[in-house]
Design a protein around this motif. Sequence first.
Motif, PDB file in Angstrom:
ATOM      1  N   UNK A  40      40.843  44.363  42.324  1.00  0.00           N
ATOM      2  CA  UNK A  40      40.730  43.857  44.126  1.00  0.00           C
ATOM      3  C   UNK A  40      42.095  43.961  44.364  1.00  0.00           C
ATOM      4  N   UNK A  41      42.608  44.834  45.725  1.00  0.00           N
ATOM      5  CA  UNK A  41      44.397  44.378  45.384  1.00  0.00           C
ATOM      6  C   UNK A  41      44.970  42.981  45.430  1.00  0.00           C
ATOM      7  N   UNK A  42      44.637  41.817  45.896  1.00  0.00           N
ATOM      8  CA  UNK A  42      45.052  40.457  45.368  1.00  0.00           C
ATOM      9  C   UNK A  42      45.177  40.261  44.053  1.00  0.00           C
ATOM     10  N   UNK A  43      44.210  40.363  43.229  1.00  0.00           N
ATOM     11  CA  UNK A  43      43.759  39.474  41.847  1.00  0.00           C
ATOM     12  C   UNK A  43      45.264  41.164  41.422  1.00  0.00           C
ATOM     13  N   UNK A  44      45.700  42.515  41.796  1.00  0.00           N
ATOM     14  CA  UNK A  44      46.447  42.966  40.487  1.00  0.00           C
ATOM     15  C   UNK A  44      47.795  42.781  40.999  1.00  0.00           C
ATOM     16  N   UNK A  45      48.206  42.473  42.518  1.00  0.00           N
ATOM     17  CA  UNK A  45      49.568  41.444  42.977  1.00  0.00           C
ATOM     18  C   UNK A  45      49.083  40.290  42.371  1.00  0.00           C
ATOM     19  N   UNK A  46      48.766  39.167  41.713  1.00  0.00           N
ATOM     20  CA  UNK A  46      48.171  38.039  41.224  1.00  0.00           C
ATOM     21  C   UNK A  46      48.789  38.549  39.786  1.00  0.00           C
ATOM     22  N   UNK A  47      48.384  39.966  39.693  1.00  0.00           N
ATOM     23  CA  UNK A  47      48.894  39.437  37.902  1.00  0.00           C
ATOM     24  C   UNK A  47      50.537  40.183  37.302  1.00  0.00           C
ATOM     25  N   UNK A  48      50.738  40.763  39.079  1.00  0.00           N
ATOM     26  CA  UNK A  48      51.774  41.775  38.778  1.00  0.00           C
ATOM     27  C   UNK A  48      53.208  40.016  39.126  1.00  0.00           C
ATOM     28  N   UNK A  49      52.229  38.842  39.931  1.00  0.00           N
ATOM     29  CA  UNK A  49      53.426  38.052  39.541  1.00  0.00           C
ATOM     30  C   UNK A  49      53.627  37.426  38.493  1.00  0.00           C
ATOM     31  N   UNK A  50      52.170  37.481  37.903  1.00  0.00           N
ATOM     32  CA  UNK A  50      52.320  36.811  36.876  1.00  0.00           C
ATOM     33  C   UNK A  50      53.705  37.294  35.543  1.00  0.00           C
ATOM     34  N   UNK A  51      53.541  38.480  35.835  1.00  0.00           N
ATOM     35  CA  UNK A  51      54.306  39.376  34.798  1.00  0.00           C
ATOM     36  C   UNK A  51      56.083  38.989  35.261  1.00  0.00           C
ATOM     37  N   UNK A  52      56.351  38.839  36.386  1.00  0.00           N
ATOM     38  CA  UNK A  52      57.935  38.295  36.961  1.00  0.00           C
ATOM     39  C   UNK A  52      57.894  37.093  36.617  1.00  0.00           C
TER      40      UNK A  52
END
Length: 403
Positions: free
Chosen positions: A18-30
């Motif tokens: 879902x959108x929130x999980x994916x954005x969270x994963x992108x922030x973990x990358x950053x």
Amino acid sequence: MSIFEGFLSTPETLDAFDDRSFVDAMLRFEAALARSQAAVGLIPESAANSIVNSCKVELFDVARIVRESGRAGSVAIPLVKALKEAVGLFNADAVAYTHFGSTSQDVIDTATAQVTRNAMALIEADLSRAIDALLEHAVQHATTPMLARTLMQPASVTSFGYKCAGWVAPLVRSRNRLRVAKANALNVQLGGAVGTLAQMGGKGGEVMQRMADELELGNAGATWHTQRDEWVALGCELGLMVGALGKIALDISLLGQYEVAEVMEPTEPGRGGSSAMPHKRNPVASMVALAAAQRAPQRVAALLGAMPQQHERALGAWQAELAEWPQLLMSAHGSVRALASALPGLQVDVVRMRANIDRLRAELPKEAADEWFNPALAENAGRLALAQVERLRGLDKPNKENL
């Protein structure tokens, strides 16, 4: 997610993508990027701390980021813009180091690898449940006589245990191949604008390894922006698994028809009912698995079709792949979860199996009946079933590093 798709997947996989999980994963990358760059001296420690402290999904308007991604051409662009704004509120000097040396595909591919890893753990757990159930049935019913069918017609006597051994063999092989494909595919992506990590002054390899360790992903040693072979290979293996599950579902649904009535899915309140006919017992687990088997080939074909990508960064093909990938994972987990839930409680009617053999024997000349439809033939099938089970258990020696 459409109302017609939700019940064909699982809540866990829907949440993973879902959108929130994916954005969270992108922030973990950053956050991992900033920490790793600070560790090798590429950016100040103070800047890294400000970036890491800002990489909290609850600080962001996820819906707005998703809305703006269409105009931007990438969900990473509004995400990075919002992250820089958040970082700037506390440390203006750190803004210049945010997303430093990286590019949109780096953050999106790495986020996709993270959520895929979570989905794969769900898939493997349910695949193991399905395998264990079928191995148990294969042993328990090793010599249970039943009709084999070829070209949809009675062929000879086999055993239900041997049929279960035939069902489970592709699943065991699939589990082993998925472990290898997952280890090869789930890598951190870090290449910068053209894949050379030029802005990192020769320290890009060390940054990449540190990020891989922190995010619990592999390290391919180089960018794979347009080298999609390992990634698509994982998709192909998922497609093979879905197809193998679909074969089992088709057999169970045919064996469960009223006129055959040899194997039925388990019954429980609210499962497999009809809105109009109270006598029906619809094979809903088989239905989900068969629906996935109808849909997965198109997803896999789309991944293969997207492999020809232009030069160092793709225009259109990578974006098409991104759209197809979650749908494949959702179908795959929906399929394996459905059968993993049904297979342990399969209702095997051994009396009906024997009755169907005897009914056919009564209609044939004695010589033909004894040659092809003697229930004693199940003894040989039983020996084959137990040998197959032993062989499969010998093949299933997982490499713990790939789990």
